[in-house]
Design an enzyme around this catalytic site. Structure first.
Site, mmCIF file in Angstrom:
data_model
loop_
_atom_site.group_PDB
_atom_site.id
_atom_site.type_symbol
_atom_site.label_atom_id
_atom_site.label_comp_id
_atom_site.label_asym_id
_atom_site.label_seq_id
_atom_site.Cartn_x
_atom_site.Cartn_y
_atom_site.Cartn_z
ATOM 1 N N GLU A 53 -13.073 19.749 35.694
ATOM 2 C CA GLU A 53 -13.102 19.198 37.045
ATOM 3 C C GLU A 53 -13.254 20.288 38.092
ATOM 4 O OE1 GLU A 53 -9.872 16.769 34.823
ATOM 5 O OE2 GLU A 53 -10.899 18.704 34.623
ATOM 6 N N CYS A 86 -5.906 19.820 38.378
ATOM 7 C CA CYS A 86 -7.148 19.114 38.675
ATOM 8 C C CYS A 86 -6.890 17.888 39.536
ATOM 9 C CB CYS A 86 -7.843 18.730 37.377
ATOM 10 S SG CYS A 86 -8.461 20.151 36.465
ATOM 11 N N LEU A 206 -18.822 34.486 6.916
ATOM 12 C CA LEU A 206 -18.175 33.412 7.684
ATOM 13 C C LEU A 206 -18.434 33.510 9.179
ATOM 14 C CD1 LEU A 206 -14.701 33.134 5.888
ATOM 15 C CD2 LEU A 206 -16.851 31.991 5.344
ATOM 16 N N LEU A 271 -9.010 24.873 -2.752
ATOM 17 C CA LEU A 271 -8.551 24.666 -1.379
ATOM 18 C C LEU A 271 -8.874 23.246 -0.926
ATOM 19 C CD1 LEU A 271 -7.408 25.732 1.305
ATOM 20 C CD2 LEU A 271 -9.722 26.520 1.874
#
Length: 335
Positions: A53, A86, A206, A271
């Site tokens: 904003e 804001c 990565l 994982l």
């Protein structure tokens, strides 16, 4: 209402630009419309400030008066050493109307911003494209509600669910278009998470290697119960953090406590299975290549399911698309 949908979609598109860059704050988008014309627009900046904003109001200047402001999250109502709220900025700008996709779950705002605007005579509309906004802000909301970040699990497999041949060869299962898309997804996350076997077998970087987005590489983290340090001959030596001696829920809680909102898990099968067993995966990105490997390595290890019906009713398909010859399916955990 059709115009409200149109401009809120624009605000949501702006918020997409900040994903992975704004932690610990959510990425928010804002569009200011006057007489059918965009006079201001903004999205949350890296590090969480300035807010959307503030960016849009600065661009709009005096034109914000008697305008309509579209924002994807309720304007914050609490003052901060980093800047005015804001809500205060909007009260000073005096728009005619503020359209909010969804209220802020942060108790410091939580309806107070919308109420303050209404009490000042500004027309406030809420709930426009709320489901889309809530999904976009999921990491922020999970951090507040459950003390963990949003987790996206990326899997790239053959048609029969394999990630490598039985001898370990895995490059490449997918094609260049799918790999480029993975890099785009990396740029939208705070953390990229792998296990020890992926670290040692693939020796990954990565990072994000798309032109113009290299600076948006996420922070690499290795989850391992036994790894003390990353061997110096691997690419992530000195670059990645090792999380050990904790359960996965504890690891994710620790990352959230540091401000992380969005975690992308890229491997491997152990994982992936651990995250799924703990029910920590919120979104699945499943890239399927048109190949069959047979007796290869499975993309997900055993989940410990005792009955087939335990696997049903857990995932909702959000989208599918073709990336060259590879098919991407985007699925969301049903909660």
């Amino acid at each position: 209402m059709n115009q409200d949908f149109r401009w809120m979609r624009s605000a949501l598109a702006l918020a997409e630009r900040g994903l992975g860059q704004t932690q610990p704050n959510p990425s928010v988008g804002c569009v200011i419309i006057k007489d059918g014309v965009v006079v201001g627009r903004g999205w949350t900046q890296p590090g969480g400030r300035p807010h959307a904003e503030a960016m849009a109001l600065e661009q709009a200047g005096a034109a914000a008066r008697d305008s309509t402001v579209y924002v994807t999250l309720e304007p914050c109502a609490h003052e901060s050493p980093r800047g005015a709220s804001c809500t205060s900025l909007l009260l000073a700008a005096q728009p005619e109307r503020v359209v909010i996709a969804t209220l802020d779950p942060d108790p410091r705002t939580a309806g107070h911003g919308a109420l303050a605007l209404q009490q000042a005579g500004i027309c406030v509309t809420t709930g426009v494209l709320e489901a889309e906004a809530v999904r976009q802000q999921r990491g922020f909301r999970l951090r507040l509600a459950e003390g963990r970040p949003e987790v996206t699990l990326k899997l790239a497999t053959s048609l029969d669910g394999r990630i490598a041949l039985s001898n370990g060869e895995s490059r490449w299962i997918t094609g260049p278009e799918a790999r480029a898309h993975v890099h785009l997804e990396r740029a939208r996350h705070d953390i990229i998470l792998i296990g020890r076997r992926t670290l040692e077998a693939d020796d990954p970087l990565l990072d994000v290697r798309l032109p113009g987005l290299e600076h948006r590489s996420p922070r690499p983290v290795v989850a391992s119960q036994t790894l003390g340090q990353i061997p110096s001959n691997l690419k992530l030596a000195g670059k990645a953090e090792i999380l050990s001696g904790q359960s996965l829920p504890e690891m994710l809680a620790g990352l959230a406590a540091e401000g992380a909102l969005r975690v992308m898990a890229e491997g491997g099968a152990g994982l992936a299975a651990a995250l799924l067993r703990h029910d920590l995966v919120d979104c699945l990105l499943w890239y399927t290549a048109p190949i069959i490997l047979g007796d290869g390595r499975s993309g997900v290890e055993d989940l410990g399911l005792a009955r087939l019906d335990e696997a049903h009713g857990r995932w909702r398909a959000l989208d599918t698309c073709a990336l060259g010859q590879v098919r991407l399916a985007v699925l969301e955990r049903i909660r």
